[in-house]
Design a protein around this motif. Structure first.
Motif, PDB file in Angstrom:
ATOM      1  N   MET A   1       0.848  -1.197   0.000  1.00 46.68           N
ATOM      2  CA  MET A   1       0.000   0.000   0.000  1.00 46.68           C
ATOM      3  C   MET A   1       0.882   1.245   0.000  1.00 46.68           C
ATOM      4  O   MET A   1       1.852   1.324   0.759  1.00 46.68           O
ATOM      5  N   ASN A   2       0.558   2.217  -0.842  1.00 45.73           N
ATOM      6  CA  ASN A   2       1.310   3.457  -0.891  1.00 45.73           C
ATOM      7  C   ASN A   2       0.940   4.363   0.278  1.00 45.73           C
ATOM      8  O   ASN A   2      -0.187   4.349   0.769  1.00 45.73           O
ATOM      9  N   ARG A   3       1.934   5.153   0.740  1.00 50.57           N
ATOM     10  CA  ARG A   3       1.679   6.131   1.810  1.00 50.57           C
ATOM     11  C   ARG A   3       1.954   7.519   1.270  1.00 50.57           C
ATOM     12  O   ARG A   3       3.010   7.787   0.703  1.00 50.57           O
ATOM     13  N   LEU A   4       0.983   8.393   1.475  1.00 53.70           N
ATOM     14  CA  LEU A   4       1.058   9.763   0.987  1.00 53.70           C
ATOM     15  C   LEU A   4       1.192  10.714   2.171  1.00 53.70           C
ATOM     16  O   LEU A   4       0.417  10.644   3.119  1.00 53.70           O
ATOM     17  N   GLU A   5       2.187  11.586   2.126  1.00 55.13           N
ATOM     18  CA  GLU A   5       2.372  12.585   3.169  1.00 55.13           C
ATOM     19  C   GLU A   5       2.257  13.967   2.536  1.00 55.13           C
ATOM     20  O   GLU A   5       3.001  14.289   1.604  1.00 55.13           O
ATOM     21  N   ILE A   6       1.337  14.768   3.065  1.00 58.69           N
ATOM     22  CA  ILE A   6       1.047  16.094   2.517  1.00 58.69           C
ATOM     23  C   ILE A   6       1.435  17.137   3.558  1.00 58.69           C
ATOM     24  O   ILE A   6       0.935  17.114   4.685  1.00 58.69           O
ATOM     25  N   TYR A 102      -2.686   8.118   4.372  1.00 57.49           N
ATOM     26  CA  TYR A 102      -2.157   9.453   4.134  1.00 57.49           C
ATOM     27  C   TYR A 102      -1.911  10.144   5.475  1.00 57.49           C
ATOM     28  O   TYR A 102      -2.461   9.761   6.505  1.00 57.49           O
ATOM     29  N   HIS A 103      -1.072  11.181   5.433  1.00 56.29           N
ATOM     30  CA  HIS A 103      -0.814  12.005   6.619  1.00 56.29           C
ATOM     31  C   HIS A 103      -0.812  13.456   6.186  1.00 56.29           C
ATOM     32  O   HIS A 103      -0.159  13.827   5.206  1.00 56.29           O
ATOM     33  N   LEU A 104      -1.548  14.287   6.918  1.00 56.69           N
ATOM     34  CA  LEU A 104      -1.624  15.721   6.637  1.00 56.69           C
ATOM     35  C   LEU A 104      -1.115  16.466   7.858  1.00 56.69           C
ATOM     36  O   LEU A 104      -1.655  16.320   8.956  1.00 56.69           O
TER      37      LEU A 104
END
Length: 248
Positions: A1-6, A102-104
């Protein structure tokens, strides 16, 4: 699973699986992701997004621009190559998927500050666990919200300013609380550090100058405290045309 950090504090930044995302879009695509991230879990209607980002274009042109920006965004975050997509897309609406990995930074900042305020304590300024929460929160604040991002859209800029000012006030309040916490414990170097961060963000913030002056005075640096008062007086005169209050 991909992890997105914004990251929206300071300049816009996105990483995918710990590496900079191969960004394919310009500022409009950045603005699209930022707006979706700040409204996670909510369906944003395509017509509303198009009007927000391209208010001066005819509706069909604005919707075409939105489709192009969305395509570039999905390419940038690898949204078509993951089992659980980051974006939920229909013919009518677009949303950031709250169930994706994801992380914001802004969300983490607000949640940490809320946890400190909601904790059962007599005084926030004297609670060690909440002081730690606030330290974590202010470390997330790497600069003003979406620094440098500017679109030729009054509607988007109005939204940006409102969010930016609200977050600015939250970090100032957290820094003031941390300065008061360390002053009460006699940890004057730390109190000065958090007062200085407030002044760096808002030079005319008189309460921060007072915290700075008190910490200097209580640590035996009377000359430095008087010099800081003169600095405060000069800034208030130059920036606001006023004198310090009697309390200062």
């Amino acid at each position: 699973m991909n992890r997105l950090e914004i990251s929206l504090f300071g300049h816009f930044d996105v990483t995918l699986n710990g590496k900079p995302a191969p960004w394919h879009g310009g500022e409009a695509t950045q603005a699209l992701l930022a707006y979706l991230a700040m409204h996670v879990g909510s369906e944003c209607q395509r017509t509303s997004l198009a009007a927000l980002l391209w208010p001066d274009c005819p509706e069909e042109t604005a919707l075409q621009n939105l489709r192009q920006a969305l395509r570039r965004l999905r390419q940038s975050i690898g949204d078509e190559d993951t089992d659980l997509p980051f974006l939920l897309v229909t013919r009518q609406a677009i949303a950031l998927n709250p169930d994706s990995d994801y992380h914001l930074d802004v969300a983490a900042f607000r949640e940490t500050i809320a946890a400190a305020k909601e904790h059962a304590h007599r005084q926030l300024e004297r609670c060690p666990s909440c002081a730690q929460r606030l330290r974590e929160a202010v470390e997330l604040y790497r600069g003003e919200f979406l620094a440098g991002l500017s679109l030729p859209s009054d509607l988007f800029q109005e939204w940006l300013v409102v969010e930016r000012e609200a977050l600015h006030e939250q970090v100032l309040e957290a820094l003031a609380t941390l300065a008061a916490y360390h002053e009460a414990r006699g940890e004057y170097e730390e109190a000065i550090r958090y007062a200085q961060r407030q002044v760096a963000l808002e030079p005319w913030r008189e309460v921060a100058h007072r915290q700075w002056m008190r910490a200097l005075a209580f640590s035996g640096q009377r000359g430095a405290a008087l010099a800081q008062y003169e600095n405060c007086r000069r800034i208030l005169e130059e920036e606001l045309g006023i004198e310090p209050t009697a309390e200062t």
